[in-house]
Design a protein around this motif. Sequence first.
Motif, PDB file in Angstrom:
ATOM      1  N   UNK A  97       0.841  -1.415  -0.192  1.00 18.72           N
ATOM      2  CA  UNK A  97      -0.415   0.276  -0.225  1.00 18.72           C
ATOM      3  C   UNK A  97       0.878   1.192   0.048  1.00 18.72           C
ATOM      4  N   UNK A  98       1.756   1.370   0.527  1.00 14.67           N
ATOM      5  CA  UNK A  98       3.148   2.259  -0.011  1.00 14.67           C
ATOM      6  C   UNK A  98       3.970   2.698  -1.046  1.00 14.67           C
ATOM      7  N   UNK A  99       3.483   1.533  -2.299  1.00 15.05           N
ATOM      8  CA  UNK A  99       4.013   1.942  -3.546  1.00 15.05           C
ATOM      9  C   UNK A  99       3.273   4.124  -3.729  1.00 15.05           C
ATOM     10  N   UNK A 100       4.775   4.256  -4.518  1.00 13.26           N
ATOM     11  CA  UNK A 100       3.683   5.914  -4.620  1.00 13.26           C
ATOM     12  C   UNK A 100       3.211   6.088  -5.913  1.00 13.26           C
ATOM     13  N   UNK A 101       3.278   4.854  -6.836  1.00 17.59           N
ATOM     14  CA  UNK A 101       2.830   4.131  -8.168  1.00 17.59           C
ATOM     15  C   UNK A 101       0.557   4.878  -7.939  1.00 17.59           C
ATOM     16  N   UNK A 102       0.476   4.127  -7.102  1.00 17.00           N
ATOM     17  CA  UNK A 102      -0.555   3.743  -6.099  1.00 17.00           C
ATOM     18  C   UNK A 102      -1.419   5.268  -6.439  1.00 17.00           C
ATOM     19  N   UNK A 103      -2.627   5.253  -7.531  1.00 14.07           N
ATOM     20  CA  UNK A 103      -3.574   6.449  -6.619  1.00 14.07           C
ATOM     21  C   UNK A 103      -3.851   6.712  -5.536  1.00 14.07           C
ATOM     22  N   UNK A 104      -3.750   7.574  -5.063  1.00 11.86           N
ATOM     23  CA  UNK A 104      -5.058   7.743  -3.993  1.00 11.86           C
ATOM     24  C   UNK A 104      -5.968   7.062  -3.399  1.00 11.86           C
ATOM     25  N   UNK A 105      -6.177   6.120  -2.260  1.00 14.24           N
ATOM     26  CA  UNK A 105      -7.608   6.203  -1.784  1.00 14.24           C
ATOM     27  C   UNK A 105      -7.591   4.950  -2.763  1.00 14.24           C
ATOM     28  N   UNK A 106      -6.624   4.484  -3.379  1.00 21.44           N
ATOM     29  CA  UNK A 106      -6.804   2.622  -3.338  1.00 21.44           C
ATOM     30  C   UNK A 106      -7.235   1.743  -2.892  1.00 21.44           C
ATOM     31  N   UNK A 107      -8.265   1.165  -2.961  1.00 19.53           N
ATOM     32  CA  UNK A 107      -8.063  -0.250  -2.079  1.00 19.53           C
ATOM     33  C   UNK A 107      -8.334  -1.812  -2.956  1.00 19.53           C
ATOM     34  N   UNK A 108      -7.817  -2.214  -1.698  1.00 18.41           N
ATOM     35  CA  UNK A 108      -7.118  -3.806  -2.296  1.00 18.41           C
ATOM     36  C   UNK A 108      -8.069  -4.433  -2.441  1.00 18.41           C
ATOM     37  N   UNK A 109      -8.183  -5.257  -3.687  1.00 22.43           N
ATOM     38  CA  UNK A 109      -9.312  -5.863  -3.711  1.00 22.43           C
ATOM     39  C   UNK A 109      -9.127  -7.303  -3.494  1.00 22.43           C
ATOM     40  N   UNK A 110      -8.001  -7.579  -2.679  1.00 20.97           N
ATOM     41  CA  UNK A 110      -8.062  -9.046  -1.241  1.00 20.97           C
ATOM     42  C   UNK A 110      -6.893  -8.897  -1.197  1.00 20.97           C
ATOM     43  N   UNK A 111      -6.715 -10.486  -0.425  1.00 18.30           N
ATOM     44  CA  UNK A 111      -5.093 -10.381   0.824  1.00 18.30           C
ATOM     45  C   UNK A 111      -3.768 -10.376  -0.517  1.00 18.30           C
ATOM     46  N   UNK A 112      -3.275 -10.377   0.070  1.00 21.30           N
ATOM     47  CA  UNK A 112      -1.326  -9.436  -0.377  1.00 21.30           C
ATOM     48  C   UNK A 112      -1.484 -11.196  -1.033  1.00 21.30           C
ATOM     49  N   UNK A 113      -0.548 -11.445  -2.389  1.00 23.01           N
ATOM     50  CA  UNK A 113      -0.503 -12.400  -2.578  1.00 23.01           C
ATOM     51  C   UNK A 113       1.277 -13.253  -2.297  1.00 23.01           C
ATOM     52  N   UNK A 114       1.445 -12.323  -1.295  1.00 23.62           N
ATOM     53  CA  UNK A 114       3.258 -13.054  -1.006  1.00 23.62           C
ATOM     54  C   UNK A 114       2.453 -13.549   0.254  1.00 23.62           C
ATOM     55  N   UNK A 115       1.931 -12.662   0.848  1.00 21.16           N
ATOM     56  CA  UNK A 115       0.893 -13.369   2.478  1.00 21.16           C
ATOM     57  C   UNK A 115      -0.481 -14.658   2.441  1.00 21.16           C
ATOM     58  N   UNK A 116       0.004 -14.581   1.206  1.00 19.38           N
ATOM     59  CA  UNK A 116      -0.929 -15.353   0.599  1.00 19.38           C
ATOM     60  C   UNK A 116       0.090 -17.144   0.965  1.00 19.38           C
ATOM     61  N   UNK A 117       0.395 -17.133   0.517  1.00 16.60           N
ATOM     62  CA  UNK A 117       1.214 -18.008  -0.228  1.00 16.60           C
ATOM     63  C   UNK A 117       1.631 -18.286   1.268  1.00 16.60           C
ATOM     64  N   UNK A 118       2.580 -17.241   1.977  1.00 15.42           N
ATOM     65  CA  UNK A 118       3.071 -17.486   3.674  1.00 15.42           C
ATOM     66  C   UNK A 118       2.125 -18.289   4.411  1.00 15.42           C
TER      67      UNK A 118
END
Lengths: 162, 162
Positions: A97-118
């Motif tokens: 979510x800290x990615x500076x390329x994101x539009x402000x207020x962008x909301x993730x669709x689901x849990x992070x792919x990295x987290x899902x693997x873990x």
Amino acid sequence: MILKSQVEWALHCCAILSGLPEGRYLSTKALAELHGLPKEYLSKALQSLSQAGLVHTTLGPSGGYRLAKAPNELTFLDVVEAVEGGGRTFVCQNIRANNPCRPKGFCESGPCAVARVMWEADEAWRSALRKVTFADLVQTLEAEVDPTIWSGTFEWVLKRAG
Amino acid sequence: MILKSQVEWALHCCAILSGLPEGRYLSTKALAELHGLPKEYLSKALQSLSQAGLVHTTLGPSGGYRLAKAPNELTFLDVVEAVEGGGRTFVCQNIRANNPCRPKGFCESGPCAVARVMWEADEAWRSALRKVTFADLVQTLEAEVDPTIWSGTFEWVLKRAG
DNA sequence: CTAATTACGGATACATGATATCCCTATTTG
DNA sequence: CAAATAGGGATATCATGTATCCGTAATTAG
């Protein structure tokens, strides 16, 4: 990332309680002496088991602990989670979510792919622990522990069980 | 029992490095800025990756990190163990040895049955992490990350990669 | 009934490890 | 030469695991 030593203590205590005859109780004092552990601190681990409903307790002399279920109904995972907590080993801080390329207020669709693997790995770990019951453990111990020590320990325990 | 946050950082950094063109390097500064992390501390995690031989580094301006292997050769387990260490989550203190019923100087034949169960679970965890490569991760991300953000991030990275 | 024993919980102290920052060095690029 | 980089050491801070002590309520044995 290391499990609390209380986990080991609780597992060994449940192994002993699994061999306890129906209706009898074993005290913290006896369990601590049997395993060479500090009584007061072991008590905390046993309280965790009690709060999780895995063991039943009685007060007074001849009081102590017994399993709340049959050994073949009690799994390693039950005990580990009672003492260690049921949380995941991987905590997702969602740093994407800290990615500076994101539009402000962008909301993730689901849990992070990295987290899902873990989390899948966590689940594999839990699944392995869920498969082993204390009936299994007792069976293993009975087959491989020196018979003299095995029966001696049981005698020792029964002498102290209320 | 919770993994260090550095594990999450390292995984996300390797995900970015997996998309880096051959022969180019990305600095700690860029990786820290991209993920909103403290640069100096992230550096420690990246050093762990370097010491484990998972990444290659160069010094000077335009220096930084790149993967030492192809993404399909790099597994989650590699990264997790590089940062977190390869030790087991369950440490056996062999408390069975304190059993007062044991003859003095008695020596165990093998590892404790309790520990073996816990170690099998550890192995199930490791096995799950070993099965997932960063090629797999990139494929997943490419499919589910918003295309604008995805390409925007790549542009951002390439602008900073030496 | 009395005294002893027990589980339970709160308070506290200590050690260890994770988190974080700062600074110095050697190396490489421009 | 000057700037930027990885790397490593020293240090500070904070969270957590480990451990002990004590008070309370409940129960049992005598």
